[in-house]
Motif scaffolding. Structure first.
Motif, PDB file in Angstrom:
ATOM      1  N   SER A  88       0.815  -1.212   0.000  1.00  0.00           N
ATOM      2  CA  SER A  88       0.000   0.000   0.000  1.00  0.00           C
ATOM      3  C   SER A  88       0.852   1.268   0.000  1.00  0.00           C
ATOM      4  O   SER A  88       0.432   2.293  -0.514  1.00  0.00           O
ATOM      5  N   ILE A  89       2.098   1.217   0.557  1.00  0.00           N
ATOM      6  CA  ILE A  89       2.923   2.431   0.547  1.00  0.00           C
ATOM      7  C   ILE A  89       3.910   2.468  -0.617  1.00  0.00           C
ATOM      8  O   ILE A  89       4.298   3.541  -1.056  1.00  0.00           O
ATOM      9  N   ALA A  90       4.322   1.297  -1.124  1.00  0.00           N
ATOM     10  CA  ALA A  90       5.267   1.282  -2.247  1.00  0.00           C
ATOM     11  C   ALA A  90       4.839   0.239  -3.271  1.00  0.00           C
ATOM     12  O   ALA A  90       5.455  -0.805  -3.396  1.00  0.00           O
ATOM     13  N   PRO A  91       3.752   0.524  -4.013  1.00  0.00           N
ATOM     14  CA  PRO A  91       3.232  -0.479  -4.955  1.00  0.00           C
ATOM     15  C   PRO A  91       4.243  -0.901  -6.024  1.00  0.00           C
ATOM     16  O   PRO A  91       4.151  -2.019  -6.523  1.00  0.00           O
ATOM     17  N   HIS A  92       5.221  -0.023  -6.319  1.00  0.00           N
ATOM     18  CA  HIS A  92       6.166  -0.391  -7.386  1.00  0.00           C
ATOM     19  C   HIS A  92       7.005  -1.606  -7.004  1.00  0.00           C
ATOM     20  O   HIS A  92       7.478  -2.330  -7.863  1.00  0.00           O
ATOM     21  N   LEU A  93       7.163  -1.860  -5.712  1.00  0.00           N
ATOM     22  CA  LEU A  93       7.914  -3.037  -5.274  1.00  0.00           C
ATOM     23  C   LEU A  93       7.225  -4.321  -5.731  1.00  0.00           C
ATOM     24  O   LEU A  93       7.878  -5.324  -5.992  1.00  0.00           O
ATOM     25  N   ALA A  94       5.899  -4.292  -5.780  1.00  0.00           N
ATOM     26  CA  ALA A  94       5.163  -5.480  -6.224  1.00  0.00           C
ATOM     27  C   ALA A  94       4.946  -5.450  -7.734  1.00  0.00           C
ATOM     28  O   ALA A  94       4.958  -6.483  -8.391  1.00  0.00           O
ATOM     29  N   LEU A  95       4.758  -4.244  -8.280  1.00  0.00           N
ATOM     30  CA  LEU A  95       4.449  -4.120  -9.706  1.00  0.00           C
ATOM     31  C   LEU A  95       5.605  -4.568 -10.591  1.00  0.00           C
ATOM     32  O   LEU A  95       5.411  -5.307 -11.546  1.00  0.00           O
ATOM     33  N   ILE A  96       6.828  -4.127 -10.252  1.00  0.00           N
ATOM     34  CA  ILE A  96       7.952  -4.352 -11.170  1.00  0.00           C
ATOM     35  C   ILE A  96       8.338  -5.832 -11.298  1.00  0.00           C
ATOM     36  O   ILE A  96       8.403  -6.350 -12.412  1.00  0.00           O
ATOM     37  N   PRO A  97       8.554  -6.555 -10.168  1.00  0.00           N
ATOM     38  CA  PRO A  97       8.852  -7.989 -10.340  1.00  0.00           C
ATOM     39  C   PRO A  97       7.694  -8.739 -10.995  1.00  0.00           C
ATOM     40  O   PRO A  97       7.917  -9.636 -11.814  1.00  0.00           O
ATOM     41  N   GLY A  98       6.452  -8.337 -10.676  1.00  0.00           N
ATOM     42  CA  GLY A  98       5.286  -8.971 -11.299  1.00  0.00           C
ATOM     43  C   GLY A  98       5.310  -8.783 -12.804  1.00  0.00           C
ATOM     44  O   GLY A  98       5.111  -9.728 -13.572  1.00  0.00           O
ATOM     45  N   LEU A  99       5.588  -7.549 -13.239  1.00  0.00           N
ATOM     46  CA  LEU A  99       5.651  -7.273 -14.675  1.00  0.00           C
ATOM     47  C   LEU A  99       6.791  -8.041 -15.334  1.00  0.00           C
ATOM     48  O   LEU A  99       6.655  -8.521 -16.461  1.00  0.00           O
ATOM     49  N   ALA A 100       7.904  -8.173 -14.616  1.00  0.00           N
ATOM     50  CA  ALA A 100       9.036  -8.935 -15.164  1.00  0.00           C
ATOM     51  C   ALA A 100       8.601 -10.370 -15.448  1.00  0.00           C
ATOM     52  O   ALA A 100       8.876 -10.928 -16.520  1.00  0.00           O
ATOM     53  N   ILE A 101       7.910 -10.978 -14.484  1.00  0.00           N
ATOM     54  CA  ILE A 101       7.445 -12.355 -14.664  1.00  0.00           C
ATOM     55  C   ILE A 101       6.469 -12.422 -15.838  1.00  0.00           C
ATOM     56  O   ILE A 101       6.608 -13.249 -16.744  1.00  0.00           O
ATOM     57  N   ILE A 102       5.491 -11.509 -15.844  1.00  0.00           N
ATOM     58  CA  ILE A 102       4.456 -11.543 -16.881  1.00  0.00           C
ATOM     59  C   ILE A 102       5.063 -11.379 -18.268  1.00  0.00           C
ATOM     60  O   ILE A 102       4.755 -12.129 -19.192  1.00  0.00           O
ATOM     61  N   LEU A 103       5.984 -10.396 -18.412  1.00  0.00           N
ATOM     62  CA  LEU A 103       6.555 -10.132 -19.737  1.00  0.00           C
ATOM     63  C   LEU A 103       7.413 -11.305 -20.213  1.00  0.00           C
ATOM     64  O   LEU A 103       7.383 -11.657 -21.394  1.00  0.00           O
ATOM     65  N   THR A 104       8.169 -11.906 -19.297  1.00  0.00           N
ATOM     66  CA  THR A 104       8.988 -13.049 -19.700  1.00  0.00           C
ATOM     67  C   THR A 104       8.111 -14.196 -20.160  1.00  0.00           C
ATOM     68  O   THR A 104       8.330 -14.790 -21.227  1.00  0.00           O
ATOM     69  N   VAL A 105       7.102 -14.514 -19.353  1.00  0.00           N
ATOM     70  CA  VAL A 105       6.218 -15.627 -19.681  1.00  0.00           C
ATOM     71  C   VAL A 105       5.459 -15.340 -20.969  1.00  0.00           C
ATOM     72  O   VAL A 105       5.338 -16.199 -21.846  1.00  0.00           O
ATOM     73  N   LEU A 106       4.976 -14.103 -21.105  1.00  0.00           N
ATOM     74  CA  LEU A 106       4.258 -13.697 -22.304  1.00  0.00           C
ATOM     75  C   LEU A 106       5.159 -13.827 -23.531  1.00  0.00           C
ATOM     76  O   LEU A 106       4.758 -14.365 -24.566  1.00  0.00           O
ATOM     77  N   GLY A 107       6.402 -13.366 -23.396  1.00  0.00           N
ATOM     78  CA  GLY A 107       7.356 -13.443 -24.491  1.00  0.00           C
ATOM     79  C   GLY A 107       7.592 -14.877 -24.925  1.00  0.00           C
ATOM     80  O   GLY A 107       7.571 -15.198 -26.117  1.00  0.00           O
ATOM     81  N   LEU A 108       7.796 -15.757 -23.946  1.00  0.00           N
ATOM     82  CA  LEU A 108       8.028 -17.169 -24.257  1.00  0.00           C
ATOM     83  C   LEU A 108       6.834 -17.777 -24.978  1.00  0.00           C
ATOM     84  O   LEU A 108       6.994 -18.520 -25.944  1.00  0.00           O
ATOM     85  N   ASN A 109       5.645 -17.450 -24.498  1.00  0.00           N
ATOM     86  CA  ASN A 109       4.453 -18.021 -25.111  1.00  0.00           C
ATOM     87  C   ASN A 109       4.244 -17.516 -26.536  1.00  0.00           C
ATOM     88  O   ASN A 109       3.903 -18.288 -27.427  1.00  0.00           O
ATOM     89  N   LEU A 110       4.461 -16.205 -26.735  1.00  0.00           N
ATOM     90  CA  LEU A 110       4.324 -15.659 -28.086  1.00  0.00           C
ATOM     91  C   LEU A 110       5.332 -16.301 -29.024  1.00  0.00           C
ATOM     92  O   LEU A 110       5.016 -16.656 -30.161  1.00  0.00           O
ATOM     93  N   MET A 111       6.555 -16.486 -28.506  1.00  0.00           N
ATOM     94  CA  MET A 111       7.599 -17.090 -29.309  1.00  0.00           C
ATOM     95  C   MET A 111       7.211 -18.519 -29.684  1.00  0.00           C
ATOM     96  O   MET A 111       7.386 -18.947 -30.824  1.00  0.00           O
ATOM     97  N   GLY A 112       6.647 -19.244 -28.715  1.00  0.00           N
ATOM     98  CA  GLY A 112       6.206 -20.611 -28.971  1.00  0.00           C
ATOM     99  C   GLY A 112       5.125 -20.655 -30.036  1.00  0.00           C
ATOM    100  O   GLY A 112       5.182 -21.473 -30.965  1.00  0.00           O
ATOM    101  N   ASP A 113       4.165 -19.748 -29.932  1.00  0.00           N
ATOM    102  CA  ASP A 113       3.093 -19.691 -30.931  1.00  0.00           C
ATOM    103  C   ASP A 113       3.654 -19.391 -32.312  1.00  0.00           C
ATOM    104  O   ASP A 113       3.269 -20.008 -33.304  1.00  0.00           O
ATOM    105  N   GLY A 114       4.576 -18.427 -32.342  1.00  0.00           N
ATOM    106  CA  GLY A 114       5.188 -18.066 -33.615  1.00  0.00           C
ATOM    107  C   GLY A 114       5.932 -19.244 -34.220  1.00  0.00           C
ATOM    108  O   GLY A 114       5.803 -19.535 -35.410  1.00  0.00           O
ATOM    109  N   LEU A 115       6.686 -19.953 -33.361  1.00  0.00           N
ATOM    110  CA  LEU A 115       7.439 -21.113 -33.831  1.00  0.00           C
ATOM    111  C   LEU A 115       6.504 -22.201 -34.342  1.00  0.00           C
ATOM    112  O   LEU A 115       6.770 -22.832 -35.363  1.00  0.00           O
ATOM    113  N   ARG A 116       5.401 -22.404 -33.627  1.00  0.00           N
ATOM    114  CA  ARG A 116       4.452 -23.444 -34.045  1.00  0.00           C
ATOM    115  C   ARG A 116       3.924 -23.145 -35.438  1.00  0.00           C
ATOM    116  O   ARG A 116       3.880 -24.014 -36.301  1.00  0.00           O
TER     117      ARG A 116
END
Lengths: 315, 273
Positions: free
Chosen positions: B233-261
């Motif tokens: 509640s006082i420093a939301p960026h602490l939760a936002l940034i690692p969360g976004l890192a996970i989401i973007l990595t996973v999203l990237g991998l999945n898009l890459m997989g779809d593209g490869l398929r």
């Protein structure tokens, strides 16, 4: 079908036997003696020995295993080392949170995923399909505990619609309990729904290319009719597998989500018990979860055979 | 063409984190082992690009070093699952209904039946929490996923005419599996591989979130989130940034997989053109 079920039932029993043995052995090799742990480092050896006898730890391993298994069959899970209460009681208390949570989440996930997947497949390549794909891509990528934290931030801290955690208990009313489980269930369900919708869509798309679909259209069935009568029914086979798998994901995911929302479920019980070396509780909870998943897999296999008669016969 | 866009976007997203992880071996914006309590909880942009955490550590540095942990754990875990699971699934399908099929599939059910996180907890209770134990825990549970998928994909092919033709031509089960079954289910495996890779990243994050993954001072995205929870509640960026890192990595991998398929399966390429 009956013979098939009987054959699967026998392998179910073997699986359960092997699982119980594995769990028992894994817990046995865990370092640390529960009795000396409970009494602390200054305990006299004879006090420790007396407690070991009281806890039933002084009998040979194989006998402890058989006592444990025969106890499980009578729903007698033994007595907790730490709390001195029957383990069965502790588990059934926690089950009243964990089981509704898993069922709630599975229901939400199916309700979202099936229509979304079928809708996307029936509009292949159009805007609706692209939207579903995009959302499911995002849903698959979001860690459920992070999503849970964000929901707490928005709906509990900022909007104050829900409490940030804890569970009031079903005694305080059904809706109060459901309300407390709503954010956790949504956090669990959304990523699972994304996976399920993807599988439903791609499985249905595979079916649309099959000859029998063309035949169905050729003999005069409307697109919608062919999709529902032939496509969805056949597409359900891989979807059922994933649904079976999701049950174990939901149980496992529930453990983490219970940590986020401080829910008094099985997951927190396991964590507490491990830190207190209450191994008899750990053993029983793990066995129970394994029992649940093996039974679900068994039911999925039966459902397979019911949906697709070809799978009943050997080739 | 559509596959191209997915592939490029996915490769860029994934590449971003892979490159970040690799760079972190030789250079990071600051030292993640040095605490600076006076400079704690800085907002992004305030001297540090992504801000600082509750110990004053630079978040960009933590994300870069944390990427190493996530990628390594997930990559090895998927490798374990594929190398063991695919041959098992092919064997089971080739011997459908026989005792070997039964043994393999029951063995799979057995591993499957153990909720992975519960076993990970057990493993760490017995052997201690570490990244290696996280890999083992995640990897073991990838085996039945690939075995089951391979078996069900292969089973649907074994009844087809072209397999019959191969059998009539005198090819053995092993050769048919390798030459006809495997190429036809490769796209299934790629899609599942990307799902498992992303699940591996998510699982690693989950395990380290509950304290069972890589141990301090090794940064990991999951533990960054755990640390952020009480401060959200006082420093939301602490939760936002690692969360976004996970989401973007996973999203990237999945898009890459779809593209490869789409790239690997000519049928799909015709469809999207």
């Amino acid at each position: 079908m009956f013979r098939y079920a009987l054959r699967r039932l026998s392998s179910l029993i073997i699986s359960l036997a092997v699982a119980s043995l594995v769990i028992f052995l894994v817990v046995e090799v865990a370092p640390g003696d529960p009795a000396s742990y409970m009494l602390g480092i200054n305990a006299q050896p004879d006090t420790v020995a007396a407690l070991r006898a009281e806890l039933g730890l002084d009998v040979p391993r194989y006998q402890r295993y058989f006592d444990w298994v025969s106890g499980l069959m009578r729903l007698d899970f033994g007595t907790s080392y730490t709390y001195r209460t029957p383990v069965a009681e502790m588990i059934s208390d926690r089950m009243r949170v964990s089981l509704p949570l898993a069922v709630y989440a599975l229901t939400l996930s199916t309700l979202i995923a099936f229509p979304a997947g079928i809708y996307a497949a029936s509009r292949r390549g159009k805007a609706g399909d692209t939207a579903v794909i995009g959302l499911s891509q995002l849903g698959v990528a979001v860690p459920n505990f992070w999503f849970a934290m964000m929901m707490v931030l928005v709906f509990a801290i900022n909007l104050r619609w829900f409490s940030a955690g804890g569970f009031p208990g079903w005694e305080k009313g059904f809706w109060g309990g459901m309300k407390a489980l709503t954010l956790p269930a949504i956090s669990l369900a959304l990523p699972q729904a994304a996976i399920l919708a993807r599988v439903m869509r791609s499985s249905l798309l595979d079916m649309l290319d099959e000859d029998f679909m063309r035949t169905a259209r050729a003999k005069g069935l409307s697109r919608r009719h062919a999709l529902w009568k032939h496509g969805v029914r056949n597409a359900l086979i891989p979807v059922l597998t994933i649904l079976g798998l999701q049950f174990s994901f939901l149980l496992a995911g529930g453990i983490i989500i219970e940590q986020v929302f401080f829910l008094p479920g099985l997951g927190r019980l396991v964590f507490q018990s491990i830190s207190q070396r209450d191994l008899i509780v750990v053993e029983s909870v793990v066995m129970l979860l394994v029992f649940a998943v093996i039974c679900v897999n068994f039911l999925v296999d039966l459902a397979y055979a019911a949906v697709d008669p070809r799978l009943r016969t050997r080739t | 063409m559509r596959w191209n866009r997915n592939l490029v976007l996915g490769a860029v997203l994934t590449g971003l984190f892979v490159v970040g992880a690799l760079i972190s071996f030789v250079w990071t914006p600051s030292d993640h082992t040095v605490l600076d309590i006076a400079g704690k909880l800085k907002r992004p942009g305030d001297g540090n690009l992504l801000g600082t955490d509750h110990f004053g550590r630079d978040i960009l540095t933590m994300i870069m070093v944390g990427a190493r942990t996530s990628i390594a754990v997930a990559l090895v875990a998927v490798g374990i699952g594929m190398l063991a699971g695919v041959p098992l699934g092919l064997t089971a399908a080739a011997r459908h209904g026989g005792w070997l099929d039964e043994v393999i599939m029951r063995g799979n059910d057995l591993i499957f039946a153990f909720p992975s996180l519960v076993i990970a907890i057990l493993i760490t209770a017995v052997f201690g929490a570490s990244a290696v134990n996280a890999i083992i825990a995640i990897g073991i549970f990838n085996i039945p996923v690939f075995a089951r998928l391979t078996r069900s994909g292969a089973l649907s092919l074994w009844g087809r005419e072209f397999i019959m033709a191969a059998r009539v031509a005198g090819k053995g089960a092993a050769r048919i599996s390798a030459e006809h079954i495997l190429p036809n289910i490769a796209n299934l495996l790629i899609v599942q591989g990307t799902i498992q890779f992303s699940l591996g990243i998510l699982a690693e994050a989950g395990l380290s979130y509950v304290g069972l993954g890589a141990q301090p001072p090794t940064p990991s995205w999951g533990r960054m989130l755990a640390d952020a929870q009480t401060l959200v509640s006082i420093a939301p960026h602490l939760a936002l940034i690692p969360g976004l890192a996970i989401i973007l990595t996973v999203l990237g991998l999945n898009l890459m997989g779809d593209g490869l398929r789409d790239l690997l399966d000519p049928r799909l390429r015709e469809r999207s053109v």
